[in-house]
Motif scaffolding. Structure first.
Motif, PDB file in Angstrom:
ATOM      1  N   ARG A   1       0.262   4.080  -8.876  1.00 49.76           N
ATOM      2  CA  ARG A   1      -0.954   4.328  -8.518  1.00 49.76           C
ATOM      3  C   ARG A   1      -1.609   3.265  -7.507  1.00 49.76           C
ATOM      4  O   ARG A   1      -1.004   2.273  -7.452  1.00 49.76           O
ATOM      5  CB  ARG A   1      -2.030   4.326  -9.923  1.00 49.76           C
ATOM      6  N   ALA A   2      -2.284   3.696  -6.593  1.00 52.74           N
ATOM      7  CA  ALA A   2      -2.727   2.722  -5.524  1.00 52.74           C
ATOM      8  C   ALA A   2      -4.327   2.765  -5.551  1.00 52.74           C
ATOM      9  O   ALA A   2      -4.984   3.632  -6.281  1.00 52.74           O
ATOM     10  CB  ALA A   2      -2.475   3.354  -4.269  1.00 52.74           C
ATOM     11  N   ALA A   3      -4.922   1.604  -5.141  1.00 52.39           N
ATOM     12  CA  ALA A   3      -6.314   1.442  -5.350  1.00 52.39           C
ATOM     13  C   ALA A   3      -6.941   2.056  -4.098  1.00 52.39           C
ATOM     14  O   ALA A   3      -8.193   1.778  -3.930  1.00 52.39           O
ATOM     15  CB  ALA A   3      -6.750  -0.127  -5.413  1.00 52.39           C
ATOM     16  N   ILE A   4      -6.343   2.658  -3.191  1.00 52.86           N
ATOM     17  CA  ILE A   4      -6.702   3.130  -2.076  1.00 52.86           C
ATOM     18  C   ILE A   4      -6.442   4.603  -1.723  1.00 52.86           C
ATOM     19  O   ILE A   4      -5.400   5.286  -2.573  1.00 52.86           O
ATOM     20  CB  ILE A   4      -6.266   2.362  -0.582  1.00 52.86           C
ATOM     21  N   PRO A   5      -7.215   5.393  -1.031  1.00 51.23           N
ATOM     22  CA  PRO A   5      -6.811   6.841  -0.861  1.00 51.23           C
ATOM     23  C   PRO A   5      -5.509   7.149  -0.050  1.00 51.23           C
ATOM     24  O   PRO A   5      -5.288   6.237   0.848  1.00 51.23           O
ATOM     25  CB  PRO A   5      -8.105   7.289  -0.142  1.00 51.23           C
ATOM     26  N   ARG A   6      -4.906   7.702  -0.449  1.00 52.37           N
ATOM     27  CA  ARG A   6      -3.368   7.903   0.117  1.00 52.37           C
ATOM     28  C   ARG A   6      -3.291   9.457   0.096  1.00 52.37           C
ATOM     29  O   ARG A   6      -3.710  10.166  -0.821  1.00 52.37           O
ATOM     30  CB  ARG A   6      -2.356   7.354  -0.572  1.00 52.37           C
ATOM     31  N   ARG A   7      -2.313   9.928   0.992  1.00 54.23           N
ATOM     32  CA  ARG A   7      -2.008  11.208   1.202  1.00 54.23           C
ATOM     33  C   ARG A   7      -0.789  11.299   0.656  1.00 54.23           C
ATOM     34  O   ARG A   7       0.203  10.793   1.294  1.00 54.23           O
ATOM     35  CB  ARG A   7      -2.243  11.940   2.752  1.00 54.23           C
ATOM     36  N   ILE A   8      -0.301  12.036  -0.480  1.00 53.32           N
ATOM     37  CA  ILE A   8       0.716  12.066  -1.217  1.00 53.32           C
ATOM     38  C   ILE A   8       1.446  13.339  -1.007  1.00 53.32           C
ATOM     39  O   ILE A   8       0.977  14.458  -1.687  1.00 53.32           O
ATOM     40  CB  ILE A   8       1.191  11.522  -2.541  1.00 53.32           C
TER      41      ILE A   8
ATOM     42  N   GLU B   1       0.892  -1.176  -0.027  1.00 55.35           N
ATOM     43  CA  GLU B   1      -0.064  -0.118   0.067  1.00 55.35           C
ATOM     44  C   GLU B   1       0.698   1.236  -0.054  1.00 55.35           C
ATOM     45  O   GLU B   1       0.273   2.224  -0.251  1.00 55.35           O
ATOM     46  CB  GLU B   1      -0.843  -0.048   1.384  1.00 55.35           C
ATOM     47  N   LEU B   2       2.172   0.946   0.568  1.00 55.79           N
ATOM     48  CA  LEU B   2       2.996   2.449   0.588  1.00 55.79           C
ATOM     49  C   LEU B   2       4.116   2.450  -0.723  1.00 55.79           C
ATOM     50  O   LEU B   2       4.908   3.386  -0.660  1.00 55.79           O
ATOM     51  CB  LEU B   2       3.821   2.275   1.807  1.00 55.79           C
TER      52      LEU B   2
END
Lengths: 515, 515
Positions: free
Chosen positions: B498-505, B493-494
């Motif tokens: 692209r990720a399939a989950i919300p992330r703060r970048i 997940e880190l």
């Protein structure tokens, strides 16, 4: 560190500023806050709470930015006052001031962003359990927060530090217990904080300060206080937890307590970078007199020639290290006690000692060494001061050695390309024991950022929260759900229509439109 | 409610199922789990933890959906077993089963969504404090969780309930302490849970169960347990907190303990909807025999004719209310004790009593009344069973009356259009005292949803977390930050890309692209 009484017999009600260089008082700073006065301050904080929350995130962000500006404007006075009371080098204090100002502005950004509120709307509708009501939730401030300043970060973890600014950002009044190691700096920085609060129109009572051990105890016991932030020793934390256990309504205690921060050097890293790692390690465990919560306190180095070279190089560096004046006489005394005790431990050798101060004020850095076969637990407790212990491990001894580790704020692995299996295995062992995992670095230095974690399993903290980074604000918040409440009675963040903050609406996370 | 010993002198090591209808054993269900066996179960959970976490969110979601399916497939057996042990009407048990299955699927959705991980990436770069490292954080499972089943929700807050499914969703093995009120149902539903875990390939030890008070105590004391979920009485919770205080490493205790759920009726609401409110109120405090944590236990009604009418109508409804068989003999005994005590309280009158069961098995509903001037605290403690107390308030008496309220899970206001000032003022008073605020509704009935909060200030809970709704998963997670760790050693997940989950970048919250 734990609050200690700095009053003398003659002036029992005065708080004196004690020089760490001389151990002598440089004069009284304030009266010890009487219990009746603590009560008045805590009540004032409670009375201020609704109005301070109602100021809204914009005004609170302005307070934090104003605080940062004021701290920077008083840079010279702050640094000289802090240096006189803590012996921390001025260059580091300058860096700490930068960090403290940045941290205040960062929490202004965090509350402006608004995601921390976890605003959620579930519209009324049919559900598999029948018709569902309209449910809207977000985090709200818990109420007045007590903050205990730390000896080792007189700015970043004290009056204007992370606990204070995150609690204010969340919408809570704050009452600070000034640390006995730097009362004069506490008074100076509280004046600045108070001015920032007044300038943005925060209600009277939004910020308060108390002096003295008894006042700190009365503060934690006060019914108006809803949470406690503490960075200090395990024993100091335990004393406050005991007070909380006696309260009619127990409150959360967020304690950052004790951490030994293991660092593991792989065989490949010892071979390729032994000299470089020795330099980095000595720099990390001696910086700020070894009085950082994230100091690497136990270092695993392979047996054999590469490990021997690393240790020899570290020993040379330690011998070249100047003496450190520690934060206060108590810490210096405990460091001397640890040195005396560890010198007598069987199977533990003193590999190197640095320069001792001829007049006895500064203490010498010390490097200890033992073997993985010999560790028995006493090596695995925190000692404030410029010392660390190297544990030499042979083939197949590392797993068992790491198993005995208590929880820490950080855990570090040094490894080389080709050793991914080693690194993955050690990280798997260390992850349950730490809040921050580093690769090929040193744990001292904690960047304030969105992704930072300063926390970890017991005894490094007693919580699942971080005390540094954006999520530190969560300590001072609790969830509330509004069910079928009319629009006019809802917080602005939960009303219908577009919002300027991220929200989860009927299960979908919606970010505000950009531009 | 607190675990109680149901063993008898003759068969001290057997756990019997006791009928609430007769007070007699219907047979032994299992042996009380020996301490050595608790140790084996807790160790098995610890051993399973890394592999269970490594299964990933997809497989864990599959486990939860399978559990929901299996529960629904065994509906008839579950309901009849639960009814025989708890006396809860079958219709409500059917609804509770629906909710329990929905809750398992809901947490599958929550972990599929992935926002709960709070995945955050701060790339390396310059900062005002100098060059910053690469920092990546997310929440990770804490490790084996102990779950204590509740007497009053034998499904939704017991073996297959919210604590269990949220802890499994988070990636933690779970060991359940079966509630002494429904051991047979616990055994049945644990079998179903175990089958769901086995079907998706969860490692052995992922779920466990223990029986008996001593086993529960040993479980909470076990070093492998990292957190405790508990829904029950204040005294039962305190007993477990005392065990935790003796641990070498204290662990978080998430207790839902005691709540009186105030409900305030405005003058306008009493005038316009007195009869309707009386009906809603009586329905809410007598449903499930008044044994719901969110039962309205104290009701503020204005003095005067409108309030009199409301109370008279409520009294009529109470008199028409059938007797309730309570969950177990202890609760029935405590209800009788409360009835006897409250009958003797000066300034408190028994306004109405419902039908009592001629053979003494069922208890009668009771409506008490006092005045705001007379309350002295004894009215403000929770009593399990079909009773509530009405507090009549005169002009300007409400503020002081509400001030004495302890924390609750819920607080409710009934008001009419034109009374927004009244409602806003009362909500302002009640918000610091509750986790859920309702308008013109009744607090019983807790929808499982993203925005739900089931929690509140002490003594309703001892935490800032909710035990129902999406955020309940946070109880079993803690943050970890990876600093400069190579891509291959990071959680999926880190990683970059692209990720399939919300992330703060780098400070910006990024939701996955839709479609």
């Amino acid at each position: 560190m734990a609050p200690t009484t700095t009053t003398t017999a003659e002036t029992a009600s005065m708080i004196e500023s004690i020089s760490p260089f001389t151990g002598e008082s440089t004069g009284a700073v304030a009266e010890a806050t009487a219990t009746t006065q603590v009560d008045a301050i805590a009540r004032a904080a409670a009375a201020a709470a609704p109005a301070f929350d109602a100021l809204g995130r914009g005004r609170r962000a302005a307070l934090l930015r104003r605080l940062a500006d004021f701290l920077e404007e008083s840079r010279d006075e702050i640094i000289s006052t802090a240096h006189a009371e803590t012996a921390i080098p001025e260059a580091r204090l300058g860096g700490e001031l930068n960090r403290t100002a940045y941290q205040a502005r960062f929490f202004a950004d965090v509350i402006t962003d608004g995601a921390y509120l976890e605003a959620t709307v579930d519209h009324a509708g049919d559900t598999p359990m029948g018709p569902g009501p309209d449910l809207r939730s977000m985090l709200v401030p818990t109420g007045p927060v007590a903050v205990f300043g730390a000896s080792n970060f007189p700015l970043a973890f004290s009056v204007p530090g992370g606990d204070t600014v995150s609690a204010l950002a969340a919408g809570n009044p704050v009452v600070i217990k000034a640390h006995s190691s730097h009362p004069r700096l506490s008074q100076l920085t509280f004046g600045i904080l108070n001015r920032a609060a007044a300038e943005i129109g925060a209600p009277k009572g939004t910020v308060g300060i108390v002096y003295g051990t008894a006042a700190g105890a009365a503060l934690v016991a006060h019914p108006a206080i809803t949470a406690v932030g503490f960075t200090g020793s395990l024993s100091g934390g335990q004393a406050l937890l005991d007070i909380i256990a006696e309260r009619e309504n127990p409150i959360p205690f967020f304690g950052e307590l004790s951490s030994i921060n293991p660092l593991v050097v792989s065989p490949g890293a010892a071979a390729s970078r032994g000299t470089e790692i020795a330099a980095g390690l000595v720099g990390s465990f001696t910086t700020s007199g070894g009085q950082l919560c994230t100091k690497p306190g136990v270092v695993y180095v392979p047996v054999g020639a590469d490990g021997d070279n690393l240790v020899a190089e570290a020993a040379r560096q330690v011998e070249d290290t100047d003496s450190s004046v520690l934060l206060n006489q108590r810490i210096a005394g405990e460091y001397a006690d640890y040195a005396a005790a560890s010198a007598s431990w069987t199977d533990v050798s003193v590999v190197a000692e640095g320069t001792a101060d001829p007049d006895g004020t500064g203490v010498a850095a010390r490097l200890l060494e033992t073997s993985a076969k010999s560790i028995n637990g006493r090596e695995l407790s925190e000692c404030f001061g410029p010392t660390t212990i190297i544990i030499r491990y042979g083939d197949s001894e590392l797993d068992a050695a790491l198993e005995t580790l208590p929880g820490s704020l950080t855990a570090t692995v040094h490894s080389e390309p080709g050793e991914e299996g080693f690194a993955a295995h050690v990280f798997d062992q260390l992850r349950p024991k730490a809040g921050r995992l580093l690769h090929n670095g040193y744990p001292t230095g904690v960047l304030v950022s969105w992704a930072q974690t300063h926390g970890g399993p017991w005894p490094s903290t007693n919580t699942q929260y971080t005390s540094v980074g954006a999520h530190a604000i969560k300590r001072w918040l609790r969830p509330v759900t509004w069910q079928d409440v009319p629009e006019a009675l809802l917080p602005a963040e939960l009303r219908e229509g577009r919002a300027a903050i991220p929200r989860r609406i009927d299960g979908a996370l919606i970010t505000p439109a950009v531009g």
